[in-house]
Design a protein around this motif. Structure first.
Motif, PDB file in Angstrom:
ATOM      1  N   LYS A  11      -6.350   0.703  -7.242  1.00 52.23           N
ATOM      2  CA  LYS A  11      -6.985   1.499  -6.190  1.00 52.23           C
ATOM      3  C   LYS A  11      -7.906   0.600  -5.377  1.00 52.23           C
ATOM      4  O   LYS A  11      -8.592  -0.257  -5.920  1.00 52.23           O
ATOM      5  N   GLU A  12      -7.867   0.815  -4.083  1.00 51.31           N
ATOM      6  CA  GLU A  12      -8.794   0.139  -3.178  1.00 51.31           C
ATOM      7  C   GLU A  12      -9.272   1.212  -2.202  1.00 51.31           C
ATOM      8  O   GLU A  12      -8.520   1.618  -1.305  1.00 51.31           O
ATOM      9  N   GLY A  13     -10.482   1.689  -2.429  1.00 50.61           N
ATOM     10  CA  GLY A  13     -10.957   2.810  -1.632  1.00 50.61           C
ATOM     11  C   GLY A  13     -10.118   4.036  -1.933  1.00 50.61           C
ATOM     12  O   GLY A  13      -9.896   4.387  -3.080  1.00 50.61           O
ATOM     13  N   ARG A  14      -9.606   4.659  -0.890  1.00 44.51           N
ATOM     14  CA  ARG A  14      -8.780   5.849  -1.107  1.00 44.51           C
ATOM     15  C   ARG A  14      -7.295   5.531  -1.208  1.00 44.51           C
ATOM     16  O   ARG A  14      -6.472   6.421  -1.371  1.00 44.51           O
ATOM     17  N   TRP A  15      -6.947   4.265  -1.071  1.00 46.87           N
ATOM     18  CA  TRP A  15      -5.535   3.872  -1.085  1.00 46.87           C
ATOM     19  C   TRP A  15      -5.121   3.286  -2.424  1.00 46.87           C
ATOM     20  O   TRP A  15      -5.885   2.600  -3.085  1.00 46.87           O
ATOM     21  N   ALA A  16      -3.880   3.535  -2.783  1.00 46.03           N
ATOM     22  CA  ALA A  16      -3.283   2.920  -3.967  1.00 46.03           C
ATOM     23  C   ALA A  16      -2.378   1.781  -3.491  1.00 46.03           C
ATOM     24  O   ALA A  16      -1.664   1.906  -2.504  1.00 46.03           O
ATOM     25  N   CYS A  43       0.662   3.801   1.705  1.00 40.15           N
ATOM     26  CA  CYS A  43       0.933   4.241   3.079  1.00 40.15           C
ATOM     27  C   CYS A  43       2.129   3.500   3.668  1.00 40.15           C
ATOM     28  O   CYS A  43       2.927   4.084   4.397  1.00 40.15           O
ATOM     29  N   CYS A  46       0.853  -1.174   0.000  1.00 38.83           N
ATOM     30  CA  CYS A  46       0.000   0.000   0.000  1.00 38.83           C
ATOM     31  C   CYS A  46       0.904   1.245   0.000  1.00 38.83           C
ATOM     32  O   CYS A  46       2.003   1.221   0.572  1.00 38.83           O
ATOM     33  N   GLN A  48       4.035  12.817   0.644  1.00 46.42           N
ATOM     34  CA  GLN A  48       3.134  12.048  -0.201  1.00 46.42           C
ATOM     35  C   GLN A  48       3.223  12.489  -1.668  1.00 46.42           C
ATOM     36  O   GLN A  48       3.259  11.628  -2.552  1.00 46.42           O
ATOM     37  N   SER A 102       4.166  10.062  -4.803  1.00 51.01           N
ATOM     38  CA  SER A 102       3.316   9.983  -5.995  1.00 51.01           C
ATOM     39  C   SER A 102       4.130  10.200  -7.265  1.00 51.01           C
ATOM     40  O   SER A 102       3.919   9.507  -8.270  1.00 51.01           O
TER      41      SER A 102
END
Length: 98
Positions: free
Chosen positions: A63-68, A33, A31, A43, A47
């Motif tokens: 993408k999964e929700g707000r996370w890459a 994060c 992830c 961040q 990116s």
């Protein structure tokens, strides 16, 4: 898969942070994060690095929700390994001067 632009891959791997990211991803998908925790960067800087790695084809994003989540592109990595092996074997790789 189309053939990688080896100049783009080499340029992407020419940065210490991006090399470390690739090494981290060799252990499996991460992830953003988790990647960010491993570096002393912002961040937006992460990116930028991920855009470069994805742009050359070595890394894939989902993408999964707000996370890459990022992972190595196994086929692209295999192409790069073949290219690197051809250089070390003296075959000149793409665009060699032989």
């Amino acid at each position: 898969m189309e053939k990688l632009d080896m100049a783009l891959v080499c340029r992407a791997l020419g940065d210490t942070n991006r090399l470390k990211i690739v090494k981290m991803l060799s252990g499996g998908e991460k992830c953003a994060c988790r990647l960010l925790e491993a570096f002393e960067i912002t961040q937006p800087t992460l990116s930028h690095h991920m855009k470069t790695l994805c742009g050359c084809g070595l890394v894939e994003a989902r993408k999964e929700g707000r996370w890459a989540h990022y992972s190595l592109n196994a086929e692209a990595l295999s192409q790069f390994k073949e290219f690197a092996a051809s250089l070390s074997a003296g075959k000149g790789g793409e665009g060699g001067c032989r």
